[in-house]
Design an enzyme around this catalytic site. Structure first.
Site, short mmCIF file in Angstrom:
data_model
loop_
_atom_site.label_atom_id
_atom_site.label_comp_id
_atom_site.label_asym_id
_atom_site.label_seq_id
_atom_site.Cartn_x
_atom_site.Cartn_y
_atom_site.Cartn_z
CE LYS A 132 37.05 28.74 38.82
NZ LYS A 132 38.34 29.31 39.19
CG ASP A 181 37.45 35.65 42.62
OD1 ASP A 181 36.50 35.88 43.40
OD2 ASP A 181 38.12 34.61 42.68
CD GLN A 232 41.99 28.84 38.54
OE1 GLN A 232 40.92 29.21 38.08
NE2 GLN A 232 42.10 28.36 39.77
#
Ligand code: NAD
Length: 282
Positions: free
Chosen positions: A49, A116, A93
């Site tokens: 990422k 997200d 994460q």
């Protein structure tokens, strides 16, 4: 002839488009990623990422905390990122260590930086059929790839196998918004083979290699493999690709399928949040 859906090249196109847009802005969009511990798979995902963010011309910040970090310490890091006007997007994460209350941590992210769609604020808006600031990366990437291949979702019978908060659940909501008839299956679903083999589109997000065999697939169905499984043979999906591909009309490979689309959507969401925060769009 079966079409292999090339998530990598679709993702590359999206990345190039973002890259060419970013040069127009005086400021660089900033993505902050919090990684706890040194889980091998998570570290690889985060490195990929960051690499993509750097390539595009974003600022990327990595906050790597020890596995035994306290909940309060982690919360403090999130509050700092929330308060930092230069940070546009925050990603924690997952998975988190078992000792940490995941809900509490994800809820601490400012919804306008929630890249997200982890917070109940954004997820709630998604569930209600309104627009959250951004929609979750993996489900968004799946739908974008079907759009790229002009697969009409309206009226289709679609089974989503897996009901996690980051893939199955939000994906089922997005598909329903596209007027598909959605079945969500999970580990307690009975007669999954029969259920799945009647569907126009099968999407697997289970995390078991070779789980989806030809018995799960109707002739000519579209097969989307979200799984990323580390095996002795390398990275594989959930689908027994070599045999299922002959029965499917469209199929995604692993790697180079949904994985790169997820990263592209993370970059797109970062840019969208940057634009919302700088009032370039409503
Ligand atoms: P998860 O473990 O949170 O969820 C797995 C789901 O599979 C659960 O809902 C469970 O009920 C269901 N399941 C388990 N066994 C089953 C069975 N025998 N029959 C039917 N359903 C069963 O996992 P997740 O985070 O949703 O991830 C799923 C997979 O997708 C993993 O391989 C993960 O690595 C991968 N993933 C890939 C991407 C990507 O970008 N391609 C993104 C996120 C997750």
């Amino acid at each position: 002839m079966t079409v292999i859906m090339d998530g990598k090249s679709c993702a590359d196109k999206i990345i190039e488009k973002i890259k060419s847009e970013v040069v127009q802005y005086d400021k660089k969009p900033t993505l902050a990623v919090i990684l706890i511990g040194n889980n091998h798979a998570s570290s690889i995902y985060v490195a990929n990422k960051q690499k993509k963010a750097d390539y595009i011309g974003f600022n990327s910040i990595l906050i790597n905390l020890p596995y035994d970090v306290s909940e309060n310490n982690l919360l403090e890091q999130i509050y700092k990122l929330n308060d930092n006007p230069d940070v546009n997007a925050i990603l924690v994460q997952l998975p988190l260590p078992k000792t940490i209350n995941q809900q509490k941590i994800l809820e601490a992210i400012d919804p306008i930086k929630d890249v997200d769609c982890f917070t109940s604020y954004n997820f709630g808006w998604l569930a209600l059929g309104y627009n959250p600031y951004v929609v979750p990366c993996t489900p968004k990437g799946i739908i974008r790839l079907t759009d790229e291949y002009k697969i009409d979702l309206e009226g289709k019978n679609i089974i989503v196998i897996g009901r996690s908060n980051i893939v199955g659940k939000p994906l089922s909501l997005l598909l329903e918004q596209r007027n598909a008839t959605v079945t969500v299956a999970h580990s307690k679903t009975k007669n999954l083979t029969a259920l799945s083999s009647s569907q126009d589109i099968v999407i697997s997000a289970v995390g078991i290699p070779d789980f989806i065999t030809t018995e799960y697939i109707k002739e000519g169905a579209v097969v989307i493999d979200v799984g990323i499984n580390r095996t002795d043979k390398g990275i594989t999906g959930d689908v027994k690709f070599d045999e299922v591909k002959d029965k499917a009309s469209f199929i995604t490979p692993v790697p180079k399928g949904i994985g790169p689309m997820t990263i592209a959507m993370l970059m797109e969401n970062t840019l969208e949040l940057f634009k919302i925060q700088h009032s370039f769009i409503n």
